[in-house]
Scaffold this motif. Structure first.
Motif, short mmCIF file in Angstrom:
data_model
loop_
_atom_site.label_atom_id
_atom_site.label_comp_id
_atom_site.label_asym_id
_atom_site.label_seq_id
_atom_site.Cartn_x
_atom_site.Cartn_y
_atom_site.Cartn_z
N SER A 119 6.76 28.67 1.66
CA SER A 119 7.80 28.20 2.56
C SER A 119 7.51 28.56 4.02
CB SER A 119 9.17 28.76 2.15
OG SER A 119 9.24 30.15 2.40
N LYS A 120 6.54 29.43 4.25
CA LYS A 120 6.22 29.85 5.61
C LYS A 120 5.03 29.10 6.20
CE LYS A 120 8.33 34.34 5.19
NZ LYS A 120 8.19 35.78 5.35
N LEU A 121 4.51 28.12 5.47
CA LEU A 121 3.44 27.29 6.05
C LEU A 121 3.99 26.56 7.26
CD1 LEU A 121 1.72 25.84 2.86
CD2 LEU A 121 0.81 27.55 4.43
N TYR A 122 3.16 26.31 8.23
CA TYR A 122 3.60 25.82 9.53
C TYR A 122 2.94 24.49 9.88
CZ TYR A 122 4.52 26.09 14.57
OH TYR A 122 4.93 25.85 15.85
N LYS A 123 3.74 23.48 10.13
CA LYS A 123 3.29 22.19 10.67
C LYS A 123 1.95 21.71 10.12
CE LYS A 123 5.85 22.49 14.95
NZ LYS A 123 5.82 22.39 16.40
N GLY A 124 1.91 21.41 8.85
CA GLY A 124 0.71 20.84 8.26
C GLY A 124 -0.31 21.82 7.75
N GLN A 125 -0.03 23.11 7.85
CA GLN A 125 -0.96 24.09 7.30
C GLN A 125 -1.12 23.84 5.80
OE1 GLN A 125 0.56 28.03 8.36
NE2 GLN A 125 -1.49 28.60 8.98
N THR A 126 -2.31 24.08 5.31
CA THR A 126 -2.59 23.91 3.88
C THR A 126 -3.12 25.22 3.30
OG1 THR A 126 -4.89 23.27 4.26
CG2 THR A 126 -3.23 21.49 4.29
N TYR A 127 -3.16 25.27 1.99
CA TYR A 127 -3.74 26.42 1.30
C TYR A 127 -5.17 26.66 1.79
CZ TYR A 127 -5.75 29.34 -2.32
OH TYR A 127 -6.39 30.37 -2.97
N GLN A 128 -5.95 25.60 1.89
CA GLN A 128 -7.35 25.73 2.30
C GLN A 128 -7.46 26.32 3.71
OE1 GLN A 128 -10.01 25.18 0.17
NE2 GLN A 128 -11.09 26.29 1.78
N MET A 129 -6.56 25.94 4.61
CA MET A 129 -6.59 26.48 5.97
C MET A 129 -6.32 27.99 5.96
SD MET A 129 -4.52 23.38 7.79
CE MET A 129 -4.66 23.83 9.50
N VAL A 130 -5.39 28.41 5.12
CA VAL A 130 -5.08 29.84 5.02
C VAL A 130 -6.27 30.58 4.42
CG1 VAL A 130 -3.55 31.58 4.03
CG2 VAL A 130 -2.60 29.42 4.89
N LEU A 131 -6.84 30.03 3.35
CA LEU A 131 -8.01 30.64 2.71
C LEU A 131 -9.16 30.77 3.71
CD1 LEU A 131 -9.37 31.72 0.10
CD2 LEU A 131 -10.12 29.38 -0.34
N ASP A 132 -9.40 29.71 4.48
CA ASP A 132 -10.47 29.74 5.47
C ASP A 132 -10.22 30.78 6.55
OD1 ASP A 132 -11.72 27.71 4.08
OD2 ASP A 132 -11.10 26.12 5.47
N GLY A 133 -8.96 30.99 6.93
CA GLY A 133 -8.63 31.93 7.98
C GLY A 133 -8.56 33.38 7.53
N ALA A 134 -8.34 33.59 6.24
CA ALA A 134 -8.28 34.95 5.70
C ALA A 134 -9.65 35.61 5.83
CB ALA A 134 -7.83 34.92 4.25
N LYS A 135 -9.63 36.93 6.03
CA LYS A 135 -10.90 37.64 6.18
C LYS A 135 -11.08 38.63 5.03
CE LYS A 135 -10.96 37.75 11.25
NZ LYS A 135 -9.70 37.03 11.47
N THR A 136 -12.27 38.66 4.48
CA THR A 136 -12.64 39.78 3.62
C THR A 136 -12.83 40.98 4.54
OG1 THR A 136 -15.02 39.43 3.81
CG2 THR A 136 -13.88 38.23 2.04
N ILE A 137 -12.95 42.15 3.97
CA ILE A 137 -13.18 43.33 4.80
C ILE A 137 -14.53 43.21 5.52
CG2 ILE A 137 -13.58 45.83 4.74
CD1 ILE A 137 -11.31 45.90 2.59
N GLU A 138 -15.52 42.67 4.85
CA GLU A 138 -16.83 42.48 5.50
C GLU A 138 -16.69 41.52 6.68
OE1 GLU A 138 -16.27 42.34 2.20
OE2 GLU A 138 -17.36 44.11 1.57
N GLU A 139 -15.88 40.47 6.52
CA GLU A 139 -15.67 39.53 7.63
C GLU A 139 -14.90 40.18 8.78
OE1 GLU A 139 -15.66 35.28 5.24
OE2 GLU A 139 -13.80 36.45 5.29
N ALA A 140 -13.98 41.08 8.47
CA ALA A 140 -13.27 41.82 9.52
C ALA A 140 -14.25 42.70 10.30
CB ALA A 140 -12.14 42.65 8.93
N PHE A 141 -15.16 43.37 9.59
CA PHE A 141 -16.19 44.16 10.28
C PHE A 141 -17.06 43.26 11.15
CE2 PHE A 141 -15.72 47.73 7.12
CZ PHE A 141 -15.54 48.74 8.04
N ASP A 142 -17.46 42.10 10.62
CA ASP A 142 -18.28 41.16 11.40
C ASP A 142 -17.54 40.70 12.65
OD1 ASP A 142 -20.29 41.36 9.49
OD2 ASP A 142 -19.83 39.43 8.55
N PHE A 143 -16.24 40.41 12.50
CA PHE A 143 -15.42 39.99 13.63
C PHE A 143 -15.43 41.05 14.72
CE2 PHE A 143 -11.26 40.00 15.79
CZ PHE A 143 -11.26 38.72 16.33
N ILE A 144 -15.22 42.31 14.34
CA ILE A 144 -15.21 43.41 15.30
C ILE A 144 -16.58 43.54 15.97
CG2 ILE A 144 -15.08 45.93 15.53
CD1 ILE A 144 -13.01 45.80 13.17
#
Length: 151
Positions: A77-102
């Motif tokens: 119910s909190k998806l926003y203006k056309g957001q999809t499951y795939q968009m959320v999955l793509d935006g989520a970070k694993t811990i390794e991805e969080a380290f890479d981001f930093i």
């Protein structure tokens, strides 16, 4: 001989006294990442929250299997203006991805950048970015909590 010893002492003191906040942050990052890698968690869940003045879903739990995002859990119910499951999955970070981001973030392009790491496991608990000094509502915070190993 005394001149050489004095020069050596000056050089030594200059190396020892140049511990800046940036060097400390790098050191904190390296220590945390080494701790995380040593523990070898390949399967886990982690909750990620984004705090900002931006639209979209801002909270989910990611299930990671073999260091790959498998599933994200969130309140549909909190998806926003056309957001999809795939968009959320793509935006989520694993811990390794969080380290890479930093590690890859160009801190010279923002006013303030700070990361705090979990003392027990080493993963990033928060990443704070303030893009412009004295500008309201430009900050963004990524929070990671409820880490649970699944194997």
């Amino acid at each position: 001989m005394i001149r050489k010893i004095f020069s050596l002492l000056v050089l030594l003191v200059s190396f020892c006294s140049c511990d800046t906040d940036d060097e400390k942050a790098i050191s904190d990052f390296e220590l945390a990442k080494a701790k995380w890698e040593k523990l070898q968690f390949n399967d886990y869940t982690i909750q990620e929250n984004t705090s900002c003045f931006c639209g979209g879903l801002l909270e989910w739990t990611t299930k990671v299997i073999n260091n790959e995002k498998d599933t994200v859990y969130f309140d549909d119910s909190k998806l926003y203006k056309g957001q999809t499951y795939q968009m959320v999955l793509d935006g989520a970070k694993t811990i390794e991805e969080a380290f890479d981001f930093i590690e890859q973030f160009d801190v010279t392009t923002v006013y303030s950048f700070d990361a705090v790491y979990d003392e027990q496991f080493g993963f990033p608990k928060s990443i704070f970015i303030d893009y412009v000094e004295n500008m309201a509502d430009d900050e963004i915070v990524y929070l990671y909590s409820n880490f649970t190993p699944t194997k």
